[in-house]
Design an enzyme around this catalytic site. Structure first.
Site, PDB file in Angstrom:
ATOM      1  N   SER A  88     -36.986  -7.394  15.895  1.00 31.50           N
ATOM      2  CA  SER A  88     -38.426  -7.569  15.718  1.00 31.50           C
ATOM      3  C   SER A  88     -38.904  -6.609  14.643  1.00 31.50           C
ATOM      4  CB  SER A  88     -39.165  -7.293  17.033  1.00 31.50           C
ATOM      5  OG  SER A  88     -40.554  -7.555  16.887  1.00 31.50           O
ATOM      6  N   HIS A 102     -44.784 -10.128   9.925  1.00 28.76           N
ATOM      7  CA  HIS A 102     -44.129  -9.964  11.221  1.00 28.76           C
ATOM      8  C   HIS A 102     -42.991 -10.973  11.305  1.00 28.76           C
ATOM      9  CE1 HIS A 102     -43.741 -11.889  15.276  1.00 28.76           C
ATOM     10  NE2 HIS A 102     -43.414 -10.655  15.585  1.00 28.76           N
ATOM     11  N   ARG A 106     -34.582 -13.883  18.431  1.00 31.77           N
ATOM     12  CA  ARG A 106     -34.119 -13.384  19.729  1.00 31.77           C
ATOM     13  C   ARG A 106     -33.254 -14.420  20.455  1.00 31.77           C
ATOM     14  NH1 ARG A 106     -39.373 -14.643  19.463  1.00 31.77           N
ATOM     15  NH2 ARG A 106     -40.161 -16.277  20.836  1.00 31.77           N
ATOM     16  N   GLY A 259     -39.468  -1.813  28.960  1.00 35.09           N
ATOM     17  CA  GLY A 259     -38.968  -1.574  27.617  1.00 35.09           C
ATOM     18  C   GLY A 259     -39.453  -0.234  27.087  1.00 35.09           C
ATOM     19  N   ARG A 260     -38.915   0.145  25.951  1.00 36.83           N
ATOM     20  CA  ARG A 260     -39.283   1.440  25.359  1.00 36.83           C
ATOM     21  C   ARG A 260     -40.651   1.312  24.692  1.00 36.83           C
ATOM     22  NH1 ARG A 260     -38.336   4.219  20.338  1.00 36.83           N
ATOM     23  NH2 ARG A 260     -38.121   6.462  20.680  1.00 36.83           N
ATOM     24  N   SER A 263     -41.125   1.651  20.874  1.00 35.48           N
ATOM     25  CA  SER A 263     -40.616   0.522  20.089  1.00 35.48           C
ATOM     26  C   SER A 263     -41.517  -0.699  20.234  1.00 35.48           C
ATOM     27  CB  SER A 263     -39.191   0.171  20.541  1.00 35.48           C
ATOM     28  OG  SER A 263     -38.324   1.262  20.309  1.00 35.48           O
TER      29      SER A 263
END
Length: 300
Positions: A88, A102, A106, A259-260, A263
């Protein structure tokens, strides 16, 4: 398939960051390797305060484990495990004549309690968000998308272009986030397309990204701009933030799967304005952009 695509996004991250560093000429990507406690991790690369890019990130991740309860309800399954990987990126240029961009590609697998794959699919796309409208830039970006699609199916570009216009839409503002591009999701095996066929298509689109974006950056990065134009860019960035926090499925998935956070939210620009009840001057370049965002155009 998951190992093959995971390797691909590592290579794609390398080629994209190298191309972006070259055109920026000053800043380089800072790398951050992270691990997810429940399984997996990722490689985040962020660029800041460059000649061209004020802030941007090109991130890859591969996460796995038990599908969280909220996502099990969403997919209508019980006791499922999952694997998800992808690349991403979001780039916010300094010059308001250069568009934000953007992209995301995935792959997802879901397993039963015995570890058998019960579902798998690809998704992704790429889209352009300008602050000032240059028709030739929009045509170039969309033509590159169409060329990549046409190699696999002539119906893909019009279908995925329409989905992009529909998806990247701020319903609460009654306007698109940008000029669109491609958006595809839940690309599963069928009589017409095997998973290998989908892999070939998604990687074709991924490989086209630099070709779609860098010529636009090269053409606009040294144009002169005013403080008023910079203010307009920051106001429009506010709309970008609104979409990512209110509507974006990828942000939602990341937050719900632990998720992080750094990020996930790297897509947010560093300088943004929210001006109360702001409207561009009638007949201005800024109003021209808004009119196009409210009424999507077929660029090719």
């Amino acid at each position: 398939m998951k190992d093959k695509f995971f390797e691909y996004i590592h290579q794609l991250q390398d080629s994209i960051t190298a191309g972006l560093e070259k055109i920026d000429g000053k800043a380089t990507f800072q790398e951050d390797i992270w691990k997810r406690p429940e399984g997996g991790g990722g490689r985040t690369r962020v660029i800041e305060n460059g000649n061209v890019f004020e802030k941007g990130g090109v991130n890859i991740s591969g996460v796995h484990g038990k599908l969280p309860d909220s996502m099990q309800k969403y997919f209508g399954v019980e006791d499922a495990d999952f694997f998800a990987c992808g690349l991403s990126l979001v780039l916010h240029p300094k010059n308001p004549m250069v568009p934000t961009v953007h992209a995301n590609w995935r792959y997802f697998e879901m397993y039963d309690k015995d570890g058998n794959i019960v579902d798998q699919w690809f998704g992704g796309g790429q889209d352009l968000t300008p602050y000032y409208l240059f028709d030739e830039d929009a045509k170039h970006f969309h033509q590159t998308c169409k060329t990549a699609c046409d190699k696999h199916n002539p119906e893909f570009y019009p279908k995925y272009k329409a989905r992009c216009d529909e998806y990247f839409y701020n319903a609460h503002r009654n306007e698109g986030r940008g000029l669109g591009g491609l958006f595809f999701d839940y690309c599963k095996a069928s009589e017409e397309m095997s998973m290998q066929n989908w892999y070939d298509f998604v990687t074709e689109v991924g490989d086209s990204f630099l070709e779609a974006y860098l010529p636009i950056v090269e053409k606009r990065k040294d144009l002169v701009y005013t403080k008023a134009q910079r203010d307009w860019q920051e106001i429009r960035r506010g709309r970008y933030v609104e979409f990512n926090l209110v509507h974006d499925k990828g942000t939602l998935f990341g937050l719900k799967t632990n998720g992080r956070i750094e990020s996930i939210l790297m897509s947010l620009p560093p300088h943004v304005q929210w001006v109360y009840d702001h409207h561009p001057e009638p007949g201005s370049e800024e109003e021209c952009l808004i009119n196009v965002l409210k009424n999507p155009i077929d660029w090719v």
